[in-house]
Write a protein that holds these residues in place. Structure first.
Motif, PDB file in Angstrom:
ATOM      1  N   UNK A 160      53.832  35.327  38.471  1.00 10.51           N
ATOM      2  CA  UNK A 160      53.772  34.594  39.735  1.00 10.51           C
ATOM      3  C   UNK A 160      52.665  35.226  40.582  1.00 10.51           C
ATOM      4  N   UNK A 161      52.532  34.776  41.816  1.00  6.16           N
ATOM      5  CA  UNK A 161      51.537  35.335  42.715  1.00  6.16           C
ATOM      6  C   UNK A 161      51.948  36.729  43.192  1.00  6.16           C
ATOM      7  N   UNK A 162      50.984  37.626  43.265  1.00  6.06           N
ATOM      8  CA  UNK A 162      51.182  38.918  43.916  1.00  6.06           C
ATOM      9  C   UNK A 162      50.668  38.748  45.346  1.00  6.06           C
ATOM     10  N   UNK A 163      51.564  38.354  46.202  1.00  7.84           N
ATOM     11  CA  UNK A 163      51.184  37.932  47.540  1.00  7.84           C
ATOM     12  C   UNK A 163      52.042  38.635  48.574  1.00  7.84           C
ATOM     13  N   UNK A 164      51.385  39.215  49.570  1.00 11.30           N
ATOM     14  CA  UNK A 164      52.092  39.886  50.659  1.00 11.30           C
ATOM     15  C   UNK A 164      51.502  39.375  51.974  1.00 11.30           C
ATOM     16  N   UNK A 165      52.244  38.526  52.641  1.00 12.47           N
ATOM     17  CA  UNK A 165      51.779  37.964  53.918  1.00 12.47           C
ATOM     18  C   UNK A 165      51.970  38.935  55.071  1.00 12.47           C
ATOM     19  N   UNK A 166      53.006  39.771  54.968  1.00  8.08           N
ATOM     20  CA  UNK A 166      53.268  40.729  56.052  1.00  8.08           C
ATOM     21  C   UNK A 166      52.117  41.736  56.144  1.00  8.08           C
ATOM     22  N   UNK A 167      51.627  42.013  57.339  1.00 11.83           N
ATOM     23  CA  UNK A 167      50.490  42.940  57.474  1.00 11.83           C
ATOM     24  C   UNK A 167      50.829  44.340  56.966  1.00 11.83           C
ATOM     25  N   UNK A 168      49.979  44.853  56.077  1.00 10.64           N
ATOM     26  CA  UNK A 168      50.044  46.250  55.642  1.00 10.64           C
ATOM     27  C   UNK A 168      48.901  46.968  56.352  1.00 10.64           C
ATOM     28  N   UNK A 169      49.152  47.312  57.591  1.00  5.88           N
ATOM     29  CA  UNK A 169      48.080  47.775  58.476  1.00  5.88           C
ATOM     30  C   UNK A 169      47.555  49.156  58.142  1.00  5.88           C
ATOM     31  N   UNK A 170      48.252  49.909  57.271  1.00  2.00           N
ATOM     32  CA  UNK A 170      47.815  51.263  56.928  1.00  2.00           C
ATOM     33  C   UNK A 170      47.255  51.367  55.509  1.00  2.00           C
ATOM     34  N   UNK A 171      47.318  50.295  54.737  1.00  2.00           N
ATOM     35  CA  UNK A 171      46.906  50.350  53.333  1.00  2.00           C
ATOM     36  C   UNK A 171      45.401  50.580  53.224  1.00  2.00           C
ATOM     37  N   UNK A 172      45.017  51.640  52.481  1.00  3.85           N
ATOM     38  CA  UNK A 172      43.617  52.010  52.311  1.00  3.85           C
ATOM     39  C   UNK A 172      43.118  51.795  50.882  1.00  3.85           C
ATOM     40  N   UNK A 173      44.011  51.982  49.901  1.00  3.37           N
ATOM     41  CA  UNK A 173      43.610  51.920  48.493  1.00  3.37           C
ATOM     42  C   UNK A 173      44.558  50.992  47.742  1.00  3.37           C
ATOM     43  N   UNK A 174      43.981  50.024  46.999  1.00  2.00           N
ATOM     44  CA  UNK A 174      44.776  49.070  46.223  1.00  2.00           C
ATOM     45  C   UNK A 174      44.231  49.012  44.803  1.00  2.00           C
TER      46      UNK A 174
END
Length: 471
Positions: free
Chosen positions: A232-246
């Motif tokens: 399925x989709x790997x989708x995150x609508x909620x803000x991850x405001x601290x994420x630096x590395x994905x």
């Protein structure tokens, strides 16, 4: 009668040249006189195995294990080699030794708790107990790596118990690394509010649970998802405001979409699929390793999905054609300064390398370009005409490196296009490659031929200020 003075217990007298010499004994270790928090700090810098060994230095250090806040268990450390790895006896020895250590740490704070051992159904009860121990010990950094040597075709996973997902435990965790486990969120899951790092490998989880879990990680800074198939989709609508590395690799998913405005680095390995990181306004460094890629898709999709990228590494199997898109206005990488292209090109497309000029036209601010060629092509024989394209000024290109240079027609066409449109080019580096099995003499002859062709056709076209390096 002369009475000899009694010797001090801390000194030993001797005579040399008629003069007494006193030698002081080495003072006893005062380690145990240090405050307990200092002892913990010193011992925390040691691995568990080394910390355990310190107990033999003194009988007074027998409790040293109980002060160690970092527990890392793996088969090599916990099993002394007396039993064969993978055997039932090996597993029993591992379990017994782990439980012995945990008994000595009962009721104490354990900052790091790590288990690395091949998953076996017989371990489930013990794994559950170890999770409960970690929760009771207020562990901050948790790692369970249970990947078997042969995991293909094995659908069974260790199901995380509810103790790890209750609000008291989740609020303490700062780092989680899970491999070969299943995650089913409880109905009232409160999330990981203080989690900074999440590393998932071969984890079974539904797309909904995965999205709910990530949406609750408001302080997450580092995320890696490898071989986790959501279908399925790997989708995150909620803000991850601290994420630096994905980092996402080899996952069966249909789309990637994150709302991570401070994301700096994105790494993806797998099939070409829709990627939407358009809200990541600070994304600068992107690495894409794709199973296949077309020129049209790259130039119409990536500039929109990755609008702020400044450094792009792109490795893929890429069929090349000479499309009309080359003469039109493709999407623009408006901030791209460094481009590293490693394209696996089939022999039939070797003469279409000039189409890579589309990448240069799409990156008006590019300063450095690296090209890697891994397929064989015959050197230019002089009989075919060298094609050219309408010019497009590359006013910022200063450094151009070509690895796997074979002086083929397509390579020369592309390089001539680049040098003729780069008024500030400082260095052009060509690294010849011999891609077929020949003896040393044949390899030397091929390399010298490639060097001569490169210098002949490019030496007169580069600017006097450009340094041409043929390795």
């Amino acid at each position: 009668m002369e009475v000899m003075p009694r010797r001090s217990s801390t000194a030993r007298s001797s005579v040399c040249g008629g003069k007494p010499i006193c030698k002081r004994r080495r003072p006893k270790s005062q380690f145990l006189n240090l405050p307990e928090d200092i002892q913990c700090k010193v011992l925390s810098e040691l691995a568990l195995k080394e910390a355990t060994r310190t107990s033999i230095l003194s009988s007074e250090w027998g409790s040293v294990q109980s002060l160690h806040p970092r527990l890392r268990f793996d088969g090599n450390t916990m099993c002394g080699g007396r039993t064969a790895a993978g055997s039932k006896e090996y597993t029993q020895e591992f379990v017994q030794n782990v439980n012995t250590v945990l008994q000595k740490h009962n009721g104490m704070f354990v900052e790091d708790f790590e288990v690395k051992f091949e998953f076996d159904r017989e371990l489930v009860v013990h794994l559950d107990n170890w999770i409960r121990f970690a929760a009771a010990s207020q562990t901050k950094n948790l790692a369970f790596d249970l990947v078997p040597d042969e995991f293909r075709g094995c659908s069974d996973r260790y199901l995380l118990p509810a103790e790890l997902l209750d609000c008291r435990t989740t609020s303490r965790l700062r780092s989680i690394q899970l491999s070969f486990v299943s995650i089913i969120l409880p109905p009232r899951f409160n999330g990981f509010p203080n989690l900074r790092k999440l590393d998932l490998h071969l984890v079974h989880v539904t797309a909904k649970d995965f999205q709910d879990m990530l949406s609750s990680c408001s302080n997450l800074e580092w995320l890696s998802v490898v071989r986790c198939h959501l279908y399925d989709e790997l989708k995150v609508d909620h803000p991850l405001s601290c994420l630096l590395h994905l980092h996402i690799a080899h996952c069966e998913i249909t789309k990637i979409q994150f709302n991570a405005m401070k994301l700096k680095t994105f790494v993806y390995r797998g099939e070409c699929l829709p990627i939407d990181l358009s809200q990541s306004s600070e994304l600068k460094d992107v690495h894409l390793y794709l199973d296949d890629l077309t020129l049209d898709h790259a130039l119409t999709t990536f500039p929109t999905a990755l609008p702020t990228v400044q450094s792009l590494t792109l490795k893929a199997l890429a069929p090349l054609k000479m499309p009309r898109l080359l003469l039109q206005n493709p999407g623009k990488f408006s901030q791209l300064k460094y481009l590293d292209l490693d394209l696996m090109i089939i022999h039939e497309d070797a003469d279409n390398i000039l189409s890579l000029a589309s990448y240069l036209r799409a990156a008006p601010l590019i300063e450095k370009l690296e090209l890697h060629f891994g397929s064989f092509a015959f050197p230019y024989d002089g009989w075919e005409p060298i094609r050219s394209l309408p010019g497009c000024r590359l006013n910022y290109l200063k450094n151009l490196n070509v690895m796997g240079f074979m002086a083929s027609t397509g390579q020369l066409e592309f390089l001539l296009y680049a040098v003729e449109n780069a008024p500030v080019l400082e260095v052009l580096t060509l690294d010849p490659a011999c891609r077929f099995n020949v003896d040393h003499q044949g390899r030397t002859y091929f390399t010298e031929t490639v060097r001569e062709i490169g210098i002949k056709h490019l030496g007169e076209r580069v600017l006097p200020t450009t340094k041409l390096c043929v390795l």
